[in-house]
Design an enzyme around this catalytic site. Structure first.
Site: not given
Ligand SMILES: Cc1ncc(C[n+]2csc(CCOP(=O)(O)OP(=O)(O)O)c2C)c(N)n1
Length: 643
Positions: A290, A380, A408
């Site tokens: 990342k 969630e 959710r």
């Molecule tokens: C239902 C929901 N909960 C929380 C989030 C907040 N959120 C956005 S990106 C993220 C992390 C995603 O991690 P990953 O899928 O590993 O992608 P990366 O950013 O590491 O590339 C979170 C928790 C969201 N977008 N949707």
């Protein structure tokens, strides 16, 4: 030559995926370099999500090289990593408007581009959507379309992703899932899945067997496509012996490939080419970093997930100078610090977050009392029912979920918490119009969707001081208690001041008046107060009531308001349909009052991105909007008085 042409000579020529097809392999490397630099240059001056897009630059180039969007469907889970995709699909020259009012959205959005196959913003939806498309294409006779879902290891922790894997394994349709494994969500990934992915990436013996089969398949396929039949035989024999037992994805009937270096664009391109020809569900596991290519983002991955301000595009230093005056704390900081304070006194208190320890500031308690805090992953629904279980066991859970993500877990709130009247304190952060994240992230509906659930108490503090006191008061409440508050900051908090109890269901009269009564709930009441100041200067006398609790309603207070006023305006930072204003109308009807009630809030349509101020103006509940509404309900003689 323009600056753009000089800085990004190749990217400048890419106006759509077709322009990637004739490139030489070495040009794919150059394009990746330029694309990464372009993202750095733009995001450093117009902040948005950052690290995730940098991490998938090579994957994005490889995908658009190999697949034919929009004929083939690329579905980005969450979509915060899709900036490269936007830039390569005709939005390079608009990218400087990313997340701005009237600009392009920070997430894939089908109404914005035919290349955005599916609208996203919330996580863990991509595999379900991809399966739906794959099945749909069979019905429409378009099975030669390829469907690809790109999902991060964080998003894979969401239950929906597993529901989808289970279903894909049953349906066995053609589709490719790319697991982008960077071992991070916003904060470091947590949970057993993380360990599993680590095991699978480091198990040498397992990966040697896998890669041998893959190489053999690619090789035989090239010399003789019929040879695939024999390879498949070998593979399925192997599957039943070794792979199925040791690979989670194989046991879901996926063919698992990888792990591969997600920053090697040429290898990725070949891998995707090979996978294109293999029928059925496939999962390609790629390893990325990342923030790749921007050292500060690689080092501080949580901060650079979505940097809060402009930064130097070389050093990564934030450019906004800290103001000399001490800033009031953000609501989220007040939540974090207050919870720690309460938990130090009350040993039953536990804190829960679905993957937002930094965003919610639960981190504050996590650092001090790790054994009573839980990051449960992007889950969630589980967070709510886990909290219900904790409450059933006699604990006092404070479950912090962003308002829009709580959508959710609606049934879990009703079925697992409210029906059993369990004392879970829900802290809904980012309520109301959140700003740049747009329609998927506005906390617009919580007041409306929570209000109809029996047993819930629903409150919104006027400011951070009240947030503290509501959190304090909620710990001994017998039943579920919802506290919703926005992002941002408001007033200074005296941390030394003792807590005071806020009586459940009691609102407050903030100002007396004669001509009109304005009822508000939550921090938007401060905008109302500013509007009233101005109206008073124009000789209008406006009463201001802060309802504070949407449920139970302060019926005593409302009776007073309806007895004293024939013109009432309700103001809320939430959907007009079904929200606080609707509750006031219902109250009026039930108690046979008659008054003109004008309701201000978020209208019955999806509101895009912008600053909260721009969006409040658009929705008509900024200061000017409130003033205008007051004039629209007062008689002309008052208008005259106001001149
Ligand atoms: C239902 C929901 N909960 C929380 C989030 C907040 N959120 C956005 S990106 C993220 C992390 C995603 O991690 P990953 O899928 O590993 O992608 P990366 O950013 O590491 O590339 C979170 C928790 C969201 N977008 N949707």
């Amino acid at each position: 030559m323009s600056n753009q042409e000089e800085a990004y000579p190749l990217l400048q020529q890419i106006n759509g995926p077709a322009d990637l097809k004739p490139l030489e392999p070495r040009q794919l490397i150059q394009l990746s370099r330029e694309l990464r630099q372009f993202i750095i240059d733009i995001i450093s001056s117009n902040p948005g999500h950052f690290g995730a897009s940098l991490g998938v630059v090579e994957l994005t180039v490889a995908l658009h090289r190999v697949f034919n969007s929009p004929f083939d469907k690329l579905i980005w889970d969450v979509g915060h990593q899709a900036y490269g995709h936007k830039i390569l699909t005709g939005r390079r020259d608009q990218f400087h408007t990313n997340r701005k009012y009237k600009g392009i959205s920070g997430f894939p959005k089908p109404s914005e581009s035919e290349h955005d196959a599916f609208g996203v913003g919330h996580s863990s939806t991509s595999i379900s959507a991809a399966l739906g498309m794959s099945v749909g294409h069979e019905y429409t006779g378009e099975q030669d379309r390829q469907v690809v879902a790109v999902i991060g290891d964080g998003a894979l922790s969401g239950g929906m992703a597993f529901e989808a894997l289970n279903n894909v394994g049953h349906e066995k349709k053609n589709m490719l899932v790319i697991l982008n494994d960077n071992n991070m969500a916003i904060d470091p990934s947590d949970g057993a899945m993380k360990e599993y992915l680590l095991d699978i990436t480091t198990s040498r013996a397992y990966n040697k067997v896998r890669s041998d089969v893959w190489n053999l398949m690619g090789y035989l396929n090239k010399i003789n496509p019929n040879a695939r039949h024999y390879v498949q035989k070998i593979e399925s024999a192997m599957k039943s012996i070794v792979l199925k037992q040791s690979n989670l994805f194989e046991s879901f009937n996926f063919r698992y490939f990888g792990p591969v270096d997600g920053h090697d664009v040429l290898h990725l391109t070949t891998a995707l080419e090979d996978l294109k020809d293999i029928p059925g569900p496939k999962l390609l596991h790629i390893l990325t970093r990342k923030g790749k290519g921007f050292p500060q983002a690689e080092l501080n991955q949580t901060i650079f997930h979505s940097p809060s301000g402009k930064f130097d595009r070389k050093t990564g230093e934030f450019l906004v100078k800290k103001s000399d005056k001490p800033q009031p704390p953000r609501f989220q900081d007040v939540f974090g610090n207050t919870l720690l304070e309460l938990a130090e006194e009350n040993r039953k208190i536990v804190g829960i977050t679905p993957a937002m320890p930094s965003g919610s500031s639960l981190k504050v308690m996590m650092e001090k009392i790790p054994d009573r805090t839980f990051d449960v992953g992007i889950a969630e629904q589980h967070a709510v029912t886990f909290s219900a279980g904790l409450a059933a066991a006699g604990m006092t859970p404070y479950c912090n979920i962003y308002s829009s993500f709580m959508q959710r877990a609606y049934d879990q709130v009703i079925h697992d918490v409210a029906i059993q009247n369990l004392p879970v304190v829900f802290c809904l952060d980012r309520a109301g119009l959140v700003g740049a994240d747009g329609a998927t992230h506005h906390g617009a509906y919580d007041l409306a969707y929570m209000r109809c659930i029996p047993n819930l108490t629903i409150a919104s503090p006027l400011n951070e001081i009240e947030l503290r006191n509501l959190m304090y008061s909620a710990q001994h409440h017998d039943g579920p208690f919802v506290i919703r508050y926005p992002r941002g900051r408001g007033v200074t908090v005296d941390w030394k001041k003792p807590f005071s109890t806020i009586e459940t269901g009691k609102g407050q009269i903030l100002r007396d008046g004669e001509d009109v009564a304005i009822i508000s709930i939550g921090p938007v009441g401060n905008t109302v107060a500013e509007a009233i100041d101005e109206l008073e200067a124009r000789h209008l006398s406006i009463a201001h009531i802060d309802l504070r609790f949407l449920k139970p309603l302060d019926t005593e207070l409302l009776k007073k308001v309806f007895s004293g006023f024939k013109k009432i305006i309700t103001v809320e930072d939430g959907s007009i349909a079904g929200g606080m204003g609707s509750a006031v109308l219902e109250f009026m009807s039930t108690h046979n009052y008659q008054a003109r009630v004008k309701r201000l809030g978020i209208p019955d349509r999806f509101v895009d991105q912008g600053t909260p101020e721009e969006l409040q103006r658009e929705c008509g509940f900024d200061k000017e909007g409130i003033i205008k509404s007051v004039y629209s309900v007062v008689d002309s003689k008052y208008l005259f008085k106001a001149m």
